[in-house]
Design a protein around this motif. Sequence first.
Motif, short mmCIF file in Angstrom:
data_model
loop_
_atom_site.label_atom_id
_atom_site.label_comp_id
_atom_site.label_asym_id
_atom_site.label_seq_id
_atom_site.Cartn_x
_atom_site.Cartn_y
_atom_site.Cartn_z
N THR A 1 -7.68 -5.28 -3.57
CA THR A 1 -7.53 -4.78 -3.44
C THR A 1 -5.49 -5.33 -2.80
O THR A 1 -5.16 -6.68 -1.87
N THR A 2 -4.78 -4.25 -2.35
CA THR A 2 -3.31 -4.68 -2.09
C THR A 2 -2.67 -3.41 -1.79
O THR A 2 -3.78 -2.41 -1.20
N ASP A 3 -1.44 -3.29 -0.90
CA ASP A 3 -0.70 -2.32 -0.43
C ASP A 3 -0.70 -1.74 -1.40
O ASP A 3 -0.81 -0.41 -0.39
N LYS A 4 -0.42 -1.56 -2.69
CA LYS A 4 0.50 -0.66 -3.22
C LYS A 4 -1.10 0.06 -3.64
O LYS A 4 -1.75 0.91 -4.15
N PHE A 5 -2.35 -0.97 -3.29
CA PHE A 5 -3.86 -0.27 -4.59
C PHE A 5 -4.70 -0.21 -3.10
O PHE A 5 -5.76 -0.78 -3.17
N PRO A 6 -5.12 0.17 -2.18
CA PRO A 6 -5.82 0.12 -1.13
C PRO A 6 -7.10 0.65 -1.37
O PRO A 6 -7.59 1.81 -0.10
N ILE A 7 -7.42 0.64 -2.67
CA ILE A 7 -9.13 0.90 -2.57
C ILE A 7 -9.99 -0.50 -2.86
O ILE A 7 -9.17 -0.73 -3.93
N THR A 8 -10.95 -0.35 -2.28
CA THR A 8 -12.07 -1.68 -2.15
C THR A 8 -12.67 -1.14 -3.78
O THR A 8 -13.50 -0.12 -4.00
N PRO B 1 -2.53 5.81 -5.83
CA PRO B 1 -1.41 4.67 -6.35
C PRO B 1 -1.87 5.25 -7.76
O PRO B 1 -2.97 6.77 -8.60
N THR C 1 -1.53 3.91 -11.72
CA THR C 1 -1.39 2.59 -12.11
C THR C 1 -0.49 3.11 -14.33
O THR C 1 -0.21 3.98 -14.02
N ALA D 1 1.49 0.46 -9.26
CA ALA D 1 -0.47 -0.22 -8.42
C ALA D 1 -0.66 -1.10 -9.43
O ALA D 1 -0.92 -2.22 -8.29
#
Length: 329
Positions: free
Chosen positions: A2-9, A140, A142, A169
């Motif tokens: 999970t990152t700022d650009k990919f805020p999905i768990t 996001p 990808t 992302a």
Amino acid sequence: MTTDKFPITLTSPVILAPMSGITDLPFRQAVARFGAGMVVSEMISSGEMVTARPSRRAASRARAEIGDGVPTSVQIAGREAGSMAEAARIAEGQGAPVIDINMGCPAKKVVGGLSGSALMRDLDLALTLIDAVINAVRVPVTLKMRLGWDFDCLNAPLLAQRAEAAGIAMFTVHGRTRSQFYTGQADWHAIRSVVDAVSVPVIANGDIRDAKTARRALAQSNAAGVMIGRGAQGRPWALAEIAAELYGLTPPEIPHGAALADQVCDHYESILSFYGKDLGVRIARKHLGWYVDAAGGSVALRSRLMREKDPATVLAILPDALTRQKEAA
Ligand SMILES: Cc1cc2nc3c(=O)[nH]c(=O)nc-3n(C[C@H](O)[C@H](O)[C@H](O)COP(=O)(O)O)c2cc1C
């Protein structure tokens, strides 16, 4: 992951690969029921989604349908910024939590239209499309790519750097060049050059079938996760098995005997209800063949299944067709 650009768990970084004609909603749901970090739709042509005549438009939008259980990424392909942006908006409107851009497809039909992996030969156009999609949606975005067009043009790290700066992302890299199509062996070491070039997660793809190959691919690439395509054909539990071994998740109950027959019958029925009987019977055949192959089932019944047009007969034959030949002998 999970990152700022990919805020999905994601429950694990083990992702189902997009496969045209295969990762439709029924198959993605079959995989999701066993467990996967994320599943990706078949590639959907942005032109078909946006400008094709109504029946084709409806069919392509159905390919972008989202199931439940695990996050679904909808993959779009194209070479025209306006329709890529519009296709991304439509997919987001249909509930896609992630949009993936295809820059890896080697098919002549796709490359001939200058989309898919042909975009790796025109990074300026690739970046125009990436900008258009990122600006069109809030979810996001990808990107899936190969190592490059051929061994003289291994520009995945350069594309990744430019795409990351544009806001991509996460990347998936299939460790082959376009010129290789599906020949030879995926080069997981070469994926590391992309991992080293960007700071967002990179997923390794190509020839990963089980926990052993997944571990090797991760060690050689230093990637953040793995994407599985052909290894899940006839084995929708493969991703959950890999995630259990690598990340300590609860192992899936791998169906055998009557439980396998139930699983395949459920998948078969969901294909028929998604496509309707006539198309469904034809689309289901490849899945049935893979299930029988993976189970080591009866060759004679397999070939009967491939010809059978009546769903009730298919459902009646399936349990015997899935029985291991050694045991049947
Ligand atoms: C039948 C088939 C269809 C595919 N369709 C797509 C597609 O629609 N989009 C895409 O990005 N890659 C597509 N691929 C490539 C896969 O996503 C993946 O990159 C490739 O199969 C390597 O992974 P694997 O060895 O785990 O199968 C396809 C591959 C196969 C075999």
